[in-house]
Design a protein around this motif. Structure first.
Motif, mmCIF file in Angstrom:
data_model
loop_
_atom_site.group_PDB
_atom_site.id
_atom_site.type_symbol
_atom_site.label_atom_id
_atom_site.label_comp_id
_atom_site.label_asym_id
_atom_site.label_seq_id
_atom_site.Cartn_x
_atom_site.Cartn_y
_atom_site.Cartn_z
ATOM 1 N N ILE A 6 0.859 -1.182 0.000
ATOM 2 C CA ILE A 6 0.000 0.000 0.000
ATOM 3 C C ILE A 6 0.890 1.224 0.000
ATOM 4 O O ILE A 6 1.791 1.337 0.826
ATOM 5 N N ASP A 10 -2.299 5.236 -2.557
ATOM 6 C CA ASP A 10 -3.537 4.629 -2.085
ATOM 7 C C ASP A 10 -4.162 5.448 -0.965
ATOM 8 O O ASP A 10 -5.374 5.672 -0.928
ATOM 9 N N VAL A 11 -3.296 5.857 -0.068
ATOM 10 C CA VAL A 11 -3.791 6.644 1.057
ATOM 11 C C VAL A 11 -4.395 7.946 0.541
ATOM 12 O O VAL A 11 -5.484 8.354 0.953
ATOM 13 N N LYS A 14 -7.732 7.377 -1.142
ATOM 14 C CA LYS A 14 -8.760 7.063 -0.156
ATOM 15 C C LYS A 14 -9.171 8.298 0.651
ATOM 16 O O LYS A 14 -10.341 8.470 1.008
ATOM 17 N N GLU A 49 -6.872 2.771 8.267
ATOM 18 C CA GLU A 49 -7.733 1.765 7.641
ATOM 19 C C GLU A 49 -7.001 0.913 6.625
ATOM 20 O O GLU A 49 -7.268 -0.275 6.474
ATOM 21 N N LEU A 50 -6.092 1.556 5.918
ATOM 22 C CA LEU A 50 -5.361 0.820 4.894
ATOM 23 C C LEU A 50 -4.166 0.061 5.471
ATOM 24 O O LEU A 50 -3.587 -0.815 4.826
ATOM 25 N N TYR A 52 -1.377 1.468 6.197
ATOM 26 C CA TYR A 52 -0.233 1.961 5.435
ATOM 27 C C TYR A 52 1.013 2.105 6.295
ATOM 28 O O TYR A 52 0.958 2.600 7.415
#
Lengths: 362, 362
Positions: A6, A10-11, A14, A49-50, A52
DNA sequence: TTGTAGGCGTTATCAA
DNA sequence: TTGATAACGCCTACAA
């Protein structure tokens, strides 16, 4: 593995922001960059949540910082048998990780390439170097120091720009030898650990000589033996000493490791400690207090050693010259049961220390 | 420092080739990529003249390989006092550097975050992990193994995919205890090193129990004490043992470190080894053979341990499952002078081991 | 046999 | 206050 790879991308997606914003939030450059609290929350949430985790390589490449420090040891044997090293390593480990640095260990294996660890510097895979007891001839170290690469050496390193921690080997050896003299010993052997070009060993020898000089005792070369770093070598050196001379009443050992070997040698020859011969070591490694007899030695706080080295190095890496740049740790004589006054017999009467051997049971 | 920040760009320019060519030459992908010898020479020359060293971060980012391995220790205390660790570390150091890997050391400091070292994995800052004596409850380890991240654990690790080196702690303890029994001891105390959820300690305890069972001796809980990893704890535990019971004639110690502490405790209480009490340790750390009395123990080749672990891990990192994937190193009983037959007096007559105390000089 | 070019995941500099 | 975007240095298809 790689945590599902990730990325900030991605962060950012999102959280509905740009990756730059994510970076700002994560690196919170103090008050400089003000991020709307609401945005920050959103980013942080996405991060959580991810799951990361920033990628070390990317960070390393972009920032030029590896977040890794290296602990360089003069030899592998050293690491293997000298119980003082782990003390240092242990607290160094702590300081490093508490400050977000990884800790690399590099014990020099190949004496023909004593500076192979320099590769780590040139590859840029470390931010700083803590070199334990470097040999004096390593010019490369001065090159690093002069180029402002963060390096911690011993406090006596002959470069005004150098930063270092350690203790005065000379003084500690002086303390130890002085104690033997104060107990009444005059014929004091020196069982140093080598090689001779090994700086700390040389200093300890110097301290030994100095103590003798202060007491008007001449250094007798037949009473000086050089071991290396192991118990075995201490055993061997002490055995040789015993064969070369039979009138010394005390041994100053270069460190506890060789002292332990020496004690075994004396024991095997039927010499009783401290009745026949006293022995004092240096470093106060963990087992020293648990031997029979418990070893009189010079205590040095290995944990403090590692801690200070770590803190100084980190400070250097962060761009601040540590204050003070050179630290001498205190050393303390710990009197245990391997030392006593010399036996009260005239050599004329007794004819050598083994004359009493018939009394010894076992 | 950074070696003057010379990049492949510079080398390529100087050699009059593209950076791809430089990369090919440097990474000599065996026979795959054939480079004209003449070109290769030119590149190599440029590399030499410029003093070019590849940048670790760039390489790391592009290749996904950090060229770093981590050695994870169950606790910092462990590192500080257990002389067996440095043996492993020393040969691990050698194997790593010979194969172009850097070695990170991570001793777990904070018991509340026993898996903090996982950060190194998630950040992608290491290629593989050698975890010494992990606790069984660390589920994360299995997650890594299942995800094919290179991990070396103990050979008994309960995951069929796991690769590991080590030795049978149970068997070694069995060997040690059996020896005491064979010497005629029946009342044998167990001075283990803890904590109890520490896998290897538990296995050693199991071996002890097994040996007793084989000889039809019941395990007497009053003869079982748990130390931790230090000499001090061995000293304390042995003292407690001595207070709880006065009829045991031998001690099986969980490792040499606590054995050394125990010996000191016995010594201080006037107990003579091995006359009154025999003691056997485990690990055969460097000082063990040099104590008085020299410690009978179970020898394990720490250097071999580290070497195998390193080689297996590197093989794993390179994508090859080591064969065999699980290695049990041999353990060997080393009989020295801390063990003997039990004293030949009936407890009825002698009334405890201290009755002979008046005979002991010193 | 060699060159081109895209990408690896961040950081950091500018603009906006 | 935030977003593009250019490094950072190297690897590696893919082209030539």
């Amino acid at each position: 593995m790689r945590a599902g790879k990730i990325t900030m991308q991605d962060v950012a997606r999102k959280a509905g922001v740009s990756i730059a914003t994510v970076s700002f939030v994560l690196n919170k450059k103090s008050v400089q960059m003000a991020i709307a609290p609401e945005t920050r929350e959103r980013v942080l949430l996405a991060v959580k949540e991810l799951g990361y985790v920033p990628n070390a390589a990317g960070r390393h490449l972009a920032s030029g910082k590896s977040h890794a420090l290296a602990f360089v040891l003069p030899s592998a044997v050293h690491l293997r048998v000298d119980a003082f090293i782990p003390q240092i390593l242990s607290s160094l480990n702590e300081v490093c990780h508490q400050n977000g640095f990884n800790l690399l260990v590099y014990a020099i294996e190949d004496p023909s390439r004593p500076d192979a660890y320099m590769d780590m510097v040139h590859e840029n895979s470390i931010d700083g170097l803590f070199i334990l007891n470097p040999r004096e001839d390593e010019e490369q170290i001065n090159a690093l120091i002069d180029a402002d690469f963060p390096v911690i050496v011993g406090p006596g390193w002959p470069n005004p720009k150098a930063c270092g921690v350690g203790f005065s080997n000379r003084h500690a050896a002086l303390q130890a030898t002085e104690y033997l003299i104060s107990e009444g010993h005059r014929r004091i052997a020196c069982l140093n650990y080598g090689p001779e070009n090994y700086l700390t060993a040389a200093s300890r020898y110097k301290g030994y000589c100095e103590a003798l000089a202060q007491a008007d005792i001449a250094v007798d070369k037949t009473l000086v033996a050089w071991a290396d770093f192991s118990h075995e070598s201490g055993y061997r050196a002490a055995s040789e000493l015993l064969e070369r001379a039979d009138d010394f009443t005390a041994i100053f050992a270069g460190n506890d490791t060789v002292a332990i070997g020496a004690i075994a040698a004396l024991h095997d020859k039927g010499v009783e400690i401290p009745r026949d011969i006293s022995i004092v070591g240096m470093d106060d490694i963990p087992p020293s207090g648990f031997l029979s007899p418990a070893l009189t030695t010079i205590h040095v706080d290995g944990a403090e050693y590692g801690r200070q080295a770590g803190e100084m190095l980190i400070s250097l890496v962060k761009g601040t010259r540590p204050q003070p740049p050179r630290v001498y740790l205190p050393t303390r004589l710990v009197i245990r049961s391997s030392t006593a006054a010399p036996p009260v017999r005239s050599s004329a009467l007794a004819g050598g220390r083994f004359s009493g051997g018939i009394c010894q049971g076992k």
